[in-house]
Design an enzyme around this catalytic site. Structure first.
Site, PDB file in Angstrom:
ATOM      1  N   PRO A  11       0.794  -1.230   0.000  1.00 53.82           N
ATOM      2  CA  PRO A  11       0.000   0.000   0.000  1.00 53.82           C
ATOM      3  C   PRO A  11       0.828   1.283   0.000  1.00 53.82           C
ATOM      4  CG  PRO A  11      -0.862  -1.529   1.611  1.00 53.82           C
ATOM      5  CD  PRO A  11       0.403  -2.135   1.071  1.00 53.82           C
ATOM      6  N   ASN A  12       0.367   2.224  -0.814  1.00 58.35           N
ATOM      7  CA  ASN A  12       0.889   3.597  -0.889  1.00 58.35           C
ATOM      8  C   ASN A  12       2.246   3.725  -1.573  1.00 58.35           C
ATOM      9  OD1 ASN A  12      -1.395   4.671   0.585  1.00 58.35           O
ATOM     10  ND2 ASN A  12      -0.508   3.680   2.370  1.00 58.35           N
ATOM     11  N   ARG A  19       5.244  11.106  -2.357  1.00 56.98           N
ATOM     12  CA  ARG A  19       4.839  10.790  -0.981  1.00 56.98           C
ATOM     13  C   ARG A  19       6.008  11.038  -0.024  1.00 56.98           C
ATOM     14  NH1 ARG A  19       4.406   4.684   1.489  1.00 56.98           N
ATOM     15  NH2 ARG A  19       3.729   5.305   3.563  1.00 56.98           N
ATOM     16  N   TYR A  24      11.113   9.218   2.051  1.00 56.61           N
ATOM     17  CA  TYR A  24      11.263   8.144   1.064  1.00 56.61           C
ATOM     18  C   TYR A  24      12.072   8.539  -0.164  1.00 56.61           C
ATOM     19  CZ  TYR A  24       7.597   6.098   3.944  1.00 56.61           C
ATOM     20  OH  TYR A  24       6.876   5.597   5.004  1.00 56.61           O
ATOM     21  N   ASN A  75       8.231  -5.305  -0.173  1.00 54.60           N
ATOM     22  CA  ASN A  75       8.035  -4.110   0.649  1.00 54.60           C
ATOM     23  C   ASN A  75       6.542  -4.025   0.918  1.00 54.60           C
ATOM     24  OD1 ASN A  75       7.872  -1.687   1.949  1.00 54.60           O
ATOM     25  ND2 ASN A  75       8.960  -0.490   0.398  1.00 54.60           N
ATOM     26  N   ALA A  78       2.883  -0.343   5.227  1.00 62.24           N
ATOM     27  CA  ALA A  78       2.383  -0.384   6.608  1.00 62.24           C
ATOM     28  C   ALA A  78       1.795  -1.738   6.993  1.00 62.24           C
ATOM     29  CB  ALA A  78       1.349   0.718   6.814  1.00 62.24           C
ATOM     30  N   HIS A  81       3.475  -3.854   9.660  1.00 63.12           N
ATOM     31  CA  HIS A  81       3.313  -3.650  11.091  1.00 63.12           C
ATOM     32  C   HIS A  81       2.010  -4.218  11.642  1.00 63.12           C
ATOM     33  CE1 HIS A  81       6.615  -1.112  10.030  1.00 63.12           C
ATOM     34  NE2 HIS A  81       5.833  -0.261   9.374  1.00 63.12           N
ATOM     35  N   ASP A  88       1.596 -15.181   7.577  1.00 61.86           N
ATOM     36  CA  ASP A  88       1.272 -16.601   7.375  1.00 61.86           C
ATOM     37  C   ASP A  88       1.493 -17.012   5.924  1.00 61.86           C
ATOM     38  OD1 ASP A  88       0.640 -17.062  10.004  1.00 61.86           O
ATOM     39  OD2 ASP A  88      -1.539 -17.133   9.715  1.00 61.86           O
ATOM     40  N   GLU A  99      12.432  -9.107   3.240  1.00 63.50           N
ATOM     41  CA  GLU A  99      11.622  -7.925   3.576  1.00 63.50           C
ATOM     42  C   GLU A  99      12.476  -6.691   3.330  1.00 63.50           C
ATOM     43  OE1 GLU A  99      10.713  -7.968   7.739  1.00 63.50           O
ATOM     44  OE2 GLU A  99       9.940  -5.918   7.748  1.00 63.50           O
ATOM     45  N   HIS A 101      12.590  -2.215   3.156  1.00 59.48           N
ATOM     46  CA  HIS A 101      12.003  -0.893   3.428  1.00 59.48           C
ATOM     47  C   HIS A 101      12.973   0.167   2.958  1.00 59.48           C
ATOM     48  CE1 HIS A 101       8.936  -2.804   5.837  1.00 59.48           C
ATOM     49  NE2 HIS A 101       9.900  -3.509   6.411  1.00 59.48           N
ATOM     50  N   LEU A 102      12.425   1.229   2.396  1.00 58.07           N
ATOM     51  CA  LEU A 102      13.269   2.356   1.991  1.00 58.07           C
ATOM     52  C   LEU A 102      13.780   3.082   3.225  1.00 58.07           C
ATOM     53  CD1 LEU A 102      11.029   3.787  -0.854  1.00 58.07           C
ATOM     54  CD2 LEU A 102      12.931   2.212  -1.067  1.00 58.07           C
ATOM     55  N   SER A 103      12.866   3.351   4.149  1.00 57.48           N
ATOM     56  CA  SER A 103      13.238   4.022   5.399  1.00 57.48           C
ATOM     57  C   SER A 103      13.667   2.972   6.426  1.00 57.48           C
ATOM     58  CB  SER A 103      12.037   4.819   5.931  1.00 57.48           C
ATOM     59  OG  SER A 103      11.006   3.935   6.339  1.00 57.48           O
ATOM     60  N   ARG A 108      11.792   5.178  13.518  1.00 52.35           N
ATOM     61  CA  ARG A 108      10.622   6.033  13.335  1.00 52.35           C
ATOM     62  C   ARG A 108       9.605   5.823  14.465  1.00 52.35           C
ATOM     63  NH1 ARG A 108       8.682   5.403   7.335  1.00 52.35           N
ATOM     64  NH2 ARG A 108       7.406   7.185   7.990  1.00 52.35           N
ATOM     65  N   ARG A 112       5.857   1.486  14.072  1.00 51.06           N
ATOM     66  CA  ARG A 112       6.615   0.891  12.971  1.00 51.06           C
ATOM     67  C   ARG A 112       7.717  -0.053  13.461  1.00 51.06           C
ATOM     68  NH1 ARG A 112       4.919   4.011   8.501  1.00 51.06           N
ATOM     69  NH2 ARG A 112       4.361   6.117   9.135  1.00 51.06           N
TER      70      ARG A 112
HETATM   71  C1  DQA Z   1       8.010   1.456   4.336  1.00 52.50           C
HETATM   72  C2  DQA Z   1       7.989   1.708   5.856  1.00 52.50           C
HETATM   73  C3  DQA Z   1       6.596   1.510   6.417  1.00 52.50           C
HETATM   74  O1  DQA Z   1       6.579   1.791   7.802  1.00 52.50           O
HETATM   75  C4  DQA Z   1       5.623   2.454   5.744  1.00 52.50           C
HETATM   76  O2  DQA Z   1       4.311   2.220   6.216  1.00 52.50           O
HETATM   77  C5  DQA Z   1       5.675   2.368   4.266  1.00 52.50           C
HETATM   78  C6  DQA Z   1       6.979   2.307   3.631  1.00 52.50           C
HETATM   79  C7  DQA Z   1       9.391   1.789   3.739  1.00 52.50           C
HETATM   80  O3  DQA Z   1       9.645   1.380   2.607  1.00 52.50           O
HETATM   81  O4  DQA Z   1      10.190   2.492   4.367  1.00 52.50           O
HETATM   82  O5  DQA Z   1       4.651   2.438   3.577  1.00 52.50           O
HETATM   83  O6  DQA Z   1       7.758   0.086   4.106  1.00 52.50           O
END
Ligand code: DQA
Length: 146
Positions: A11-12, A19, A24, A75, A78, A81, A88, A99, A101-103, A108, A112
């Site tokens: 998502p997002n 964003r 990011y 990735n 959210a 979390h 599963d 797994e 993540h950019l951040s 944070r 998270r």
């Molecule tokens: C994220 C970190 C997540 O906490 C956040 O909800 C995202 C992006 C990252 O790539 O840093 O949507 O997965």
């Protein structure tokens, strides 16, 4: 044997580029995927990417990857979390799964700090910004080459 690595963006992440660029960066998702694809191709693998804002679509994609893809880079945004269902589904996939993540979620907000995925993946890559997607692919390739 399949030479496909599946890359999933949750998502997002379709909004990367505009964003929260202070968190990011300004690269679009397409730019991240292009670098990840180059990393996969350089190692002799194909990369298939899916971005969706829907938890169930990610779960379905993981189910369908069984016996088709040799590894998964994810990735989950959210959902990382909160989603035990995604956790599963990943647990059922037998190949390497990384797994990303950019951040760096650990640096944070407290919500998270928990990852429902961390316990079922081969490993996690977080905080490398524009490098995180390709590092995720490199990690899967390295595990496959062991
Ligand atoms: C994220 C970190 C997540 O906490 C956040 O909800 C995202 C992006 C990252 O790539 O840093 O949507 O997965």
């Amino acid at each position: 044997m399949s030479k496909e690595i599946l890359l999933l963006s949750g998502p997002n992440l379709d909004l990367l580029g505009t964003r929260s660029p202070e968190i990011y960066g300004t690269d679009t998702l397409d730019a991240h995927v292009a670098r990840a694809t180059a990393a996969a191709n350089a190692a002799g693998y194909e990369l298939r990417h899916l971005q969706t804002n829907f938890e169930g679509a990610l779960i379905e994609a993981i189910h369908q990857a069984r016996g088709v893809s040799v590894g998964i880079v994810l990735n989950a945004g959210a959902l990382t979390h909160s989603s035990w269902a995604l956790s599963d589904a990943l647990a059922i996939f037998e190949g390497p799964k990384v797994e990303i993540h950019l951040s760096n979620p650990a640096a944070r907000e407290p919500f998270r700090h928990r990852s429902t995925l961390a316990g079922v993946v081969s490993g996690s890559i977080a905080g490398f910004g524009a490098l995180s997607y390709q590092l995720g692919v490199d990690a899967v390739v390295s595990i496959l080459g062991r």
